[in-house]
Design an enzyme around this catalytic site. Structure first.
Site, PDB file in Angstrom:
ATOM      1  N   ASP A 309       0.849  -1.173   0.000  1.00 56.91           N
ATOM      2  CA  ASP A 309       0.000   0.000   0.000  1.00 56.91           C
ATOM      3  C   ASP A 309       0.900   1.243   0.000  1.00 56.91           C
ATOM      4  O   ASP A 309       2.124   1.151   0.110  1.00 56.91           O
ATOM      5  CB  ASP A 309      -0.941  -0.021   1.213  1.00 56.91           C
ATOM      6  N   GLU A 516     -10.387   6.732   4.443  1.00 57.00           N
ATOM      7  CA  GLU A 516      -9.389   6.123   5.314  1.00 57.00           C
ATOM      8  C   GLU A 516      -9.470   6.671   6.744  1.00 57.00           C
ATOM      9  O   GLU A 516     -10.553   6.840   7.302  1.00 57.00           O
ATOM     10  CB  GLU A 516      -7.999   6.242   4.682  1.00 57.00           C
TER      11      GLU A 516
END
Length: 630
Positions: A309, A516
């Site tokens: 990521d 997020e």
């Protein structure tokens, strides 16, 4: 000066030409008729260490130039949320940018093309005028694998239209706590629904041919993109729903809740899998050799590549990047093949090169990573068709895709209440013909709010200028009878509502966009002025409340005052799908794919828990019949 005869010069020329031709002829990796494995082996045998490590690097487009792509042999680029070639860039502008970078890669010694990745997580959501589909939290409600497969195919076309070949989708997290800021990226708390929705992978990549070997990445053509199952593994199970936190899971929970969709993804030929930020039982997933090298690549026989990521390698230390050499060594040895750096590529390249030269990272691990990356690139046909064209430009935001998104909106709506009390007559569907109706709420006329996070910008936007689409207010106006007067007041007081003789009101409120960690919430309340709008309107006139949110929110204190309640999740650009159902052109069919809690102190609470006492249980959803004339 010695003289060389013309015949001798001719002979030398012929010899040189023959040698070059022989060398070219032996370049199996350039021959599409060769078996894929032979092409990978031939190419990797020609590569220097620098060329191999370059393939393992992914950087953001803002860090790249054609010369950097050529000189550092960069294997991949990405656009992070909001990283675009120009504001409101056209598909043609995207294609031009991608091709310029690609020409740099093709100009390197071996001419290995790069792969471009982007977060196309609910349509091609970074791109102006692209179709924005409902977020996964709404799609799970539909329980319709064919629908998400069609959405995957439409998304692939729009992504390819901009020259991009790789989508960081689908998210197959099983969100077990709605306090998590990424819960809207999850299809359901139920792994069975998440497994159903992996059908988006053949939508994105194409259907696997019969008898394909399990775990081998596959792409059926130039109208498809490489998919990415994410985030491996346990991202939806963190303690208290805190993003990037620790997931505590015994073997039963891990393999019955969080892992099953990965088995399906691998069996459907997913090209890539993204490692997760979270820890699993205290071990960071980017460092989890047992799970990546051992289970994923070993037990599941996954043959595509594992990508980190964004700065996931940096985050192996606290504070991030405080011991980068250790982080690189740990992540690569754990099985991460491509690293989303995404800025300081030289530091990463130098660090990994040094670790290989010290034998801290074995050459066999480098070769494994590069073989996997090349395997995906060959499977995609990237070597034969490295440059994009504008032939698909008209597919971005095309009518067919907007109609598909509108269908998805209709099927994702959940009717939670219909009538003040159980004995009262139903309120929905609403009559299209009425003297005067009120539309209220912060989310009624705000395209950015109804699309949510990961739309044009990483965190999403407010307003109606971010892209093209239909707000819910516009949809209502377009649906009601021409004689019906529609009054919009975002946050009216009680006197306004009582004094205007409205036949009924539609209140649209909910969460503001987030993505997020910024979406993590320990209270899950509807932000102001949403609650006061509900109270002011529903206390004075018959009202339908539509909640726009990425997850269940605190609604219990207001339900009694409502005549009808609809969960619309984050419907995307096609608000007309909401009006289609509330006015009866289509019936409500959606059923909750998430438990709707009463209070946050119940969380986490999922179907089957001993303390299960929801406001609306998993699977709940009232139905209505279409009413063609109203």
């Amino acid at each position: 000066m010695a003289r060389i005869s013309i015949p001798l010069l001719g002979l030398l020329y012929l010899c040189c030409w023959a040698a070059i031709a022989e060398a070219q002829g032996n370049m199996k990796y350039k021959d599409p008729k060769q078996p894929l494995g032979a092409r990978v082996k031939d190419l990797i045998n020609r590569m220097t260490l620098a060329e191999k490590i370059g393939q393992m690097v992914q950087i953001d487009r803002i860090s790249a130039t054609a010369d950097i792509m050529k000189n550092y042999f960069i294997g991949s680029l990405l656009s992070s949320g909001g990283s675009v070639p120009a504001p409101k860039a056209s598909p043609e502008t995207w294609v031009s940018m991608v091709n310029e970078f690609q020409k740099g890669s093709l100009g390197s010694r071996l001419g290995i093309p790069f792969i471009y990745g982007i977060d196309a997580v609910h349509g091609h959501n970074n791109v102006y005028k692209a179709t924005i589909f409902p977020h996964n939290v709404g799609l799970g409600v539909t329980r319709d694998p064919n629908l998400v497969k069609r959405i995957g195919a439409a998304t692939a076309l729009e992504v390819r239209a901009t020259g991009i070949q790789y989508a960081f989708a689908p998210c197959i997290a099983v969100c077990r706590d709605p306090r998590w800021g990424r819960c809207y990226e999850s299809y359901s708390e139920d792994p069975k629904i998440v497994r159903m929705m992996t059908e988006i992978i053949p939508g994105l990549q194409g259907d696997l041919p019969v008898n394909t070997r399990k775990g081998v990445p596959y792409l059926s053509g130039m109208d498809k993109v490489a998919a990415c199952a994410k985030h491996f593994v346990g991202d939806g199970g963190t303690v208290n729903g805190i993003n990037e936190n620790n997931t505590i899971a015994n073997q039963n929970d891990l393999f019955n809740i969080h892992m099953p969709a990965y088995l399906d993804s691998v069996s459907k030929g997913v090209s890539t899998i993204m490692a997760s930020y979270n820890s699993l039982n205290g071990v960071k997933m980017h460092a989890n050799r047992d799970m990546i090298n051992g289970f994923l690549k070993g037990n599941l026989r996954f043959k595509g590549f594992v990508i980190s990521d964004w700065q996931g390698v940096d985050k192996l230390t606290d504070p991030p990047h405080s011991n980068y050499s250790y982080s690189i060594e740990t992540a690569i040895n754990a099985g991460v093949d491509m690293v989303m750096v995404p800025y300081n590529y030289a530091e990463f390249i130098n660090g990994l090169t040094d670790l290989v030269n010290k034998n801290a990272v074995p050459m066999s691990r480098i070769d494994d990573a590069v073989k996997r990356i090349l395997r995906v690139k060959f499977a995609m046909g990237l070597f034969e068709n490295p440059l994009a064209d504008n032939s698909l430009a008209a597919k971005v935001g095309c009518k067919e895709h907007k109609e598909l998104a509108r269908e998805a909106v209709r099927k994702s709506l959940v009717l939670l209440k219909n009538g003040k009390t159980a004995s009262d007559p139903s309120v929905l569907p609403l009559p299209k013909k009425a003297p005067k109706i009120l539309v209220a709420g912060t989310h009624a006329d705000n395209l950015g709010y109804q699309c949510g996070g990961w739309t044009i910008e990483w965190q999403g936007l407010s307003g109606n200028d971010l892209t093209e689409g239909t707000t819910i207010l516009k949809a209502i106006k377009d649906t009601v009878d021409p004689s019906t007067q529609v009054i919009f007041n975002e946050n009216p007081d009680t006197n306004f509502v009582k004094s205007n003789g409205f036949s009924y009101a539609i209140v649209v409120v909910g969460e503001y966009p987030y993505a997020e960690t910024k979406g993590d919430s320990q209270n899950l309340t509807i932000p102001d002025p949403g609650p006061s709008t509900i109270t002011n309107v529903c206390g004075a006139v018959k009202c339908v409340v539509i909640v726009i949110s990425g997850r269940p929110v605190v609604i219990e204190p207001y339900v009694a005052s409502m005549d009808a309640l609809v969960a619309a999740w984050l419907p995307g650009s096609e608000g007309q799908g909401v009006a289609d159902v509330i006015f009866g052109d289509y019936g409500f069919t959606g059923k909750l794919a998430r438990t709707w809690f009463k209070t946050v102190d119940q969380l986490p609470m999922n179907l089957g828990d001993a303390h299960y006492d929801p406001l609306f249980p998993f699977g709940f959803g009232l139905k209505t019949q279409p009413r063609k004339s109203s």
